[in-house]
Design an enzyme around this catalytic site. Structure first.
Site, mmCIF file in Angstrom:
data_model
loop_
_atom_site.group_PDB
_atom_site.id
_atom_site.type_symbol
_atom_site.label_atom_id
_atom_site.label_comp_id
_atom_site.label_asym_id
_atom_site.label_seq_id
_atom_site.Cartn_x
_atom_site.Cartn_y
_atom_site.Cartn_z
ATOM 1 N N CYS A 144 34.811 20.233 0.114
ATOM 2 C CA CYS A 144 34.096 21.507 0.092
ATOM 3 C C CYS A 144 34.555 22.464 1.198
ATOM 4 C CB CYS A 144 32.594 21.261 0.125
ATOM 5 S SG CYS A 144 31.624 22.663 -0.504
ATOM 6 N N LYS A 147 34.541 14.313 5.924
ATOM 7 C CA LYS A 147 34.626 15.774 5.961
ATOM 8 C C LYS A 147 34.760 16.275 7.395
ATOM 9 C CE LYS A 147 32.108 19.743 3.996
ATOM 10 N NZ LYS A 147 30.968 20.059 3.090
ATOM 11 N N GLU A 198 31.269 16.976 -5.248
ATOM 12 C CA GLU A 198 30.746 16.532 -3.955
ATOM 13 C C GLU A 198 29.305 16.042 -4.071
ATOM 14 O OE1 GLU A 198 30.200 18.421 0.561
ATOM 15 O OE2 GLU A 198 30.205 19.734 -1.196
#
EC number: 3.5.1.53
Length: 301
Positions: free
Chosen positions: A160, A123, A50
């Site tokens: 993540c 995200k 990431e």
């Protein structure tokens, strides 16, 4: 290859991990070097960690760090990896800090093996805690969870904090994802030196692999990073432990917490698909009973 309409079903996936400097060109060069190494080891799909273009700036709330964001279209790092993907005939999910007019996202562009940009995932789950102050920088993603049909497989990519939510993994697999990928930046907790989440982190994702009967790839950074904050210095030691899990959640490849590494594993997606169908997990689902998942408080309103 499976998922892409070609012949055969065996796919090799790779996770790379490395320490990031705060010089973008150095990190992009390192990522390319490791992708090339993964390709030499036979990888068809290569995952880089990431926000690999720089150090993890979210330790601090600083206005100057917004200058690191770049638009999706015309992004030089994405263009560079499109050329690399085409040259090596590999699929590369590219993580980057996206600027979209007045919005900002933690995003991944999915680059197919011919260099085609298949689209964007932003995200969805944005953390906010000591050392991981992402809500200061990122809007919650608006793309929804996706499955991308690449040359070698249909893949799902979360980012993540997304990896802690089983709904994310299940949503991608329901749309046809045959392999899950999670680029990551996680390490020590600045507020508690005794808290070490690495085993918990791995077990959660191993559960996603096992519950959905799909392989899973997680790539995390390593190294100690110190950032100047409004209250002094903040330091995180990123614990690496990038890994590849098989479809029952078993770890088949694992990196350590200190060394640069390239992990590669091969899976037969047709065989896994047959096993997944045989277990009946998706046959026996009861979506009519899951409406409670659409609430925050568990009420059936």
């Amino acid at each position: 290859m499976a998922g892409g309409g070609g012949a055969g079903s065996k796919v090799s996936v790779a996770a790379v991990q490395f320490a990031c400097t705060d010089v973008e060109s150095e990190n992009v060069d390192t990522a390319e070097r490791l992708i090339r190494e993964a390709h030499k080891k036979g990888a068809n799909i290569v995952l880089v960690q990431e926000l690999f273009e720089g150090q993890y700036f979210c330790q601090a709330q600083r206005l100057d760090f917004f200058q690191r964001a770049k638009p999706y279209k015309g992004n030089p790092t994405i263009i560079r990896f499109q050329k690399l993907a085409k040259e090596l005939e590999v699929v590369i999910p590219v993580s980057f800090f996206e600027e979209a007019n007045n919005a900002h996202y933690n995003s991944v562009a999915i680059i197919d093996a011919d260099g085609t940009d298949l689209g964007l995932y932003r995200k969805s789950h944005i953390p906010d805690g000591p050392g991981y102050q992402e809500k200061f920088y990122f809007n919650p993603g608006d793309t929804g969870f996706k499955a991308f049909k690449t040359k070698y497989a249909t893949i799902g990519v979360g980012i993540c904090w997304d990896q802690w939510f089983p709904e994310c993994a299940r949503a991608m697999v329901l749309q046809g994802a045959e392999i899950l990928f999670y680029p990551t930046a996680i390490g020590s907790e600045p507020q508690d030196n005794n808290l070490d989440s690495r085993e918990h982190w791995k077990r959660v994702m191993q559960g996603h692999a096992g519950a959905n009967l799909v392989p899973l790839v997680a790539s995390n950074r390593i190294g100690r990073e110190t950032v100047e904050t409004e209250h002094g210095e903040s330091t995180i030691t990123f614990f690496g432990n990038s890994f590849i899990a098989g479809p029952t959640g078993e770890i088949v490849k694992l990196a350590n917490d200190k060394d640069e590494d390239v992990l590669v594993a091969e899976f037969d997606l047709d065989e896994i698909k047959s096993t997944r169908h045989g277990w009946g997990i998706f046959r026996d689902r009861r979506p009519d009973l899951y409406k409670v998942l659409l609430t925050l408080d568990g009420e059936k309103s």
